[in-house]
Design an enzyme around this catalytic site. Structure first.
Site, PDB file in Angstrom:
ATOM      1  N   GLU A 188       4.736  -3.003   5.687  1.00 22.80           N
ATOM      2  CA  GLU A 188       4.639  -1.995   5.704  1.00 22.80           C
ATOM      3  C   GLU A 188       2.613  -2.752   6.541  1.00 22.80           C
ATOM      4  O   GLU A 188       2.104  -2.342   6.646  1.00 22.80           O
ATOM      5  CB  GLU A 188       4.501  -0.457   5.238  1.00 22.80           C
ATOM      6  CG  GLU A 188       3.503   0.588   6.078  1.00 22.80           C
ATOM      7  CD  GLU A 188       4.733   1.086   7.238  1.00 22.80           C
ATOM      8  OE1 GLU A 188       4.137   0.995   8.116  1.00 22.80           O
ATOM      9  OE2 GLU A 188       6.116   0.938   7.162  1.00 22.80           O
ATOM     10  N   GLU A 241      -3.511  -0.845  11.860  1.00 20.84           N
ATOM     11  CA  GLU A 241      -4.263   0.426  12.339  1.00 20.84           C
ATOM     12  C   GLU A 241      -5.251   0.244  12.014  1.00 20.84           C
ATOM     13  O   GLU A 241      -6.606   0.557  12.632  1.00 20.84           O
ATOM     14  CB  GLU A 241      -3.377   1.725  11.158  1.00 20.84           C
ATOM     15  CG  GLU A 241      -4.297   2.581  11.556  1.00 20.84           C
ATOM     16  CD  GLU A 241      -3.169   3.878  10.590  1.00 20.84           C
ATOM     17  OE1 GLU A 241      -3.867   4.558  10.319  1.00 20.84           O
ATOM     18  OE2 GLU A 241      -2.767   3.454  10.077  1.00 20.84           O
ATOM     19  N   GLU A 285       1.010   7.142   2.315  1.00 22.49           N
ATOM     20  CA  GLU A 285       2.027   7.719   3.379  1.00 22.49           C
ATOM     21  C   GLU A 285       2.484   7.326   3.914  1.00 22.49           C
ATOM     22  O   GLU A 285       3.610   7.439   5.031  1.00 22.49           O
ATOM     23  CB  GLU A 285      -0.134   8.142   3.855  1.00 22.49           C
ATOM     24  CG  GLU A 285       0.327   8.788   4.903  1.00 22.49           C
ATOM     25  CD  GLU A 285      -0.631   9.213   6.309  1.00 22.49           C
ATOM     26  OE1 GLU A 285      -0.323   8.845   7.166  1.00 22.49           O
ATOM     27  OE2 GLU A 285      -1.889   9.449   5.404  1.00 22.49           O
ATOM     28  N   HIS A 286       2.052   5.511   4.043  1.00 17.91           N
ATOM     29  CA  HIS A 286       2.827   5.305   5.647  1.00 17.91           C
ATOM     30  C   HIS A 286       4.515   4.772   4.228  1.00 17.91           C
ATOM     31  O   HIS A 286       5.960   5.255   5.368  1.00 17.91           O
ATOM     32  CB  HIS A 286       2.139   4.018   5.579  1.00 17.91           C
ATOM     33  CG  HIS A 286       1.257   3.849   6.571  1.00 17.91           C
ATOM     34  ND1 HIS A 286       1.581   3.383   7.987  1.00 17.91           N
ATOM     35  CD2 HIS A 286       0.070   4.046   7.364  1.00 17.91           C
ATOM     36  CE1 HIS A 286       0.134   3.879   8.491  1.00 17.91           C
ATOM     37  NE2 HIS A 286      -0.174   3.592   8.104  1.00 17.91           N
ATOM     38  N   HIS A 335      -3.035   5.970   1.177  1.00 14.18           N
ATOM     39  CA  HIS A 335      -3.132   5.443   2.564  1.00 14.18           C
ATOM     40  C   HIS A 335      -1.865   5.061   2.558  1.00 14.18           C
ATOM     41  O   HIS A 335      -0.250   4.759   3.120  1.00 14.18           O
ATOM     42  CB  HIS A 335      -4.295   5.020   3.726  1.00 14.18           C
ATOM     43  CG  HIS A 335      -3.369   4.617   4.856  1.00 14.18           C
ATOM     44  ND1 HIS A 335      -3.011   3.443   5.331  1.00 14.18           N
ATOM     45  CD2 HIS A 335      -4.010   6.011   5.740  1.00 14.18           C
ATOM     46  CE1 HIS A 335      -3.447   3.592   6.453  1.00 14.18           C
ATOM     47  NE2 HIS A 335      -3.752   4.608   6.678  1.00 14.18           N
TER      48      HIS A 335
END
Length: 502
Positions: free
Chosen positions: A183, A190, A113-114, A110
């Site tokens: 990030e 999130e 993905e960012h 994940h």
């Protein structure tokens, strides 16, 4: 380069995946009346046919656009379905997700993905964003427990540029320490948002308790500690281990010719080195299998307005021959919401029972499949006063088909399932998702004619068999959250998986 077309009725003696014994029948060589004889014996044996003797396939299904599949020299597959709509969706489906992370690296897929959209060695983040905006394209990605996907939707003329862009972000992404540090806060925010979604949180708890001490028990976002401590070396190790050509599929759906995408794939992805030892995802899963442990997790929080309850049984993997029966079973149990005002005017017995239970607000049936296992169950939301009635209704109607199946309700469920399958193929993105996922989990794209035949083959005895095999007197996983003071304990719910008959 190897090339074949998937407009075939590829029938497997043990299931639906490409690794099993296979008989390939070109659709053009079988009419709707001859389809039964071609399918039934390989599927169910020479002495058993759950399909009626006069079973025929709708000729419209035989005119389905073929899925063409090719394999590049490094093992990467290219798959397309062409339709003249002016736009196309192009993406890369990767057989890698949370399941393949170690405890130390949980959250890496994940995190990547960012980071993947934060610029490359050729494009800064701003240049990447401006380029996508100027094309009027839509660029997106998502991560699941077993797959990672990057895709873009654009006009036909821009497909070469979009394909090159996907290649660039996947192979040349700037995974710098500075970008990783920036990030972290984004992902932590999130996580806070996800923690405010009861359904998301509950299903993470359900997986954690059902698949405890196995790879599927980990969350997609990973623990907060990992988000704060993952380093560039950790992320690159994950990429170098799992982003291999033989575990990737380049998919195109819409206004793009197969030969064109094959050339683009060879040009932009052909230089990816093939893995020295091409271990498949199935082989990796066999090395570290997942299995259900009977257990319950109860997170009581009386400040929440409702109680959330999920009960799940362990089922089979994607490609198991029992999988279509669970799809029908999910459609049979369906879903219900008190706000929908359907009331008891429904053929769905579970919905009618929930409607008669004053404490129930809504429920959905879930059927989550993985490579070697699956979770099937019901998730319900109630007001927390008398949840034993809600739990009783859930268990009664999940176990009920072990002895009796309503034939008329079964036919309605099959029709609803077929409608759902067709609606999922609306638009190029839905078609691309269908192609990519099926090639990863089945090794081929199953034609609608075969899907419909498999659904029609699920009769009442088939449902009774799977309920007795997987549900009746079997261990369960339970997750409860919110105002759960009236939720029955594990033993109470477990006893409802069987009936004492004298």
């Amino acid at each position: 380069m190897v090339q074949w077309q998937s407009k075939l009725l590829s029938v497997h003696a043990r299931g639906m995946a490409g690794s099993s014994v296979q008989r390939v029948i070109p659709v053009s060589s079988v009419g709707s009346s001859g389809l039964l004889q071609s399918l039934v014996k390989p599927l169910f044996g020479s002495f058993k046919s759950p399909l009626p003797p006069d079973y025929k396939v709708d000729p419209v299904l035989l005119s389905q656009v073929p899925t063409k599949v090719s394999q590049l020299s490094n093992g990467m597959r290219v798959a397309t379905e062409t339709s003249k709509v002016g736009t196309a969706t192009v993406g890369v489906w990767i057989d890698a997700g949370t399941r393949y992370e170690s405890a130390k690296l949980n959250g890496a897929a994940h995190f990547l993905e960012h980071l993947i959209f934060k610029g490359t060695s050729k494009r800064t983040q701003r240049a990447l964003e401006v380029e996508v905006e100027n094309l009027g394209a839509h660029l997106n990605a998502y991560t699941s427990r077993e797959q990672t996907v990057y895709y873009a939707r654009a006009l036909k003329a821009d497909i070469p540029q979009v394909t090159e862009l996907l290649s660039d972000i996947l192979q040349n992404s700037s995974v710098t320490d500075e970008a990783i540090d920036r990030e972290r806060d984004v992902i932590l925010r999130e996580m806070q948002e996800v923690n405010g979604m009861p359904e998301e949180v509950l299903f993470d708890y359900l997986h954690a308790t059902a698949y405890q001490n196995t790879p599927l028990g980990k969350t997609i976002l990973g623990p907060e500690e990992n988000v704060r401590t993952l380093k560039r070396a950790d992320l690159m190790d994950y990429v170098n281990t799992h982003y291999k050509p033989h575990r990737m599929v380049l998919v195109g759906a819409g206004d793009i010719e197969h030969e064109e995408l094959v050339k683009l794939g060879e040009k932009f992805f052909g230089n990816m080195p093939a893995a020295p030892v091409a271990q498949s995802a199935v082989e990796l899963c066999n090395q570290d299998p997942a299995f259900l442990t009977g257990s319950m997790v109860n997170i009581r929080n009386d400040d929440m307005p409702d109680a959330h309850l999920a009960v799940a049984f362990e089922t089979c993997g994607w490609a198991h021959p029992d999988a279509p029966a669970f799809m029908v079973m999910q459609s049979l149990l369906g879903g219900w919401d008190r706000a929908s005002a359907i009331g008891d005017v429904t053929s769905n017995k579970l919905a009618a029972a929930m409607n008669a239970t004053t404490d129930a607000h809504r429920y959905v049936t879930f059927n989550t499949s993985y490579t070697d296992t699956g979770l099937f169950g019901v998730y319900a939301v109630g007001d927390g006063l008398d949840l034993d009635e809600v739990a009783y209704a859930m268990m009664t109607h999940m176990i009920g088909p072990s002895s009796e199946v309503d034939e008329s309700a079964l036919e309605i469920a099959k029709q609803a399932l077929k409608t759902s399958l067709l609606s999922n193929l609306e638009g190029t993105t839905g078609i691309a998702e269908n192609i990519g996922r099926q090639l990863l989990v089945y090794g081929r794209c199953i034609p609608l004619a075969e899907w419909f035949a498999r659904i029609d083959a699920v009769d009442a005895p088939a449902l009774k068999r799977i309920v007795n095999k997987y549900f009746y007197d079997r261990e369960i996983a339970i997750a409860a959250m919110g105002r759960t003071h009236s939720v029955p304990d594990y033993s109470w719910i477990r006893r409802r998986t069987y009936w004492l008959r004298y």
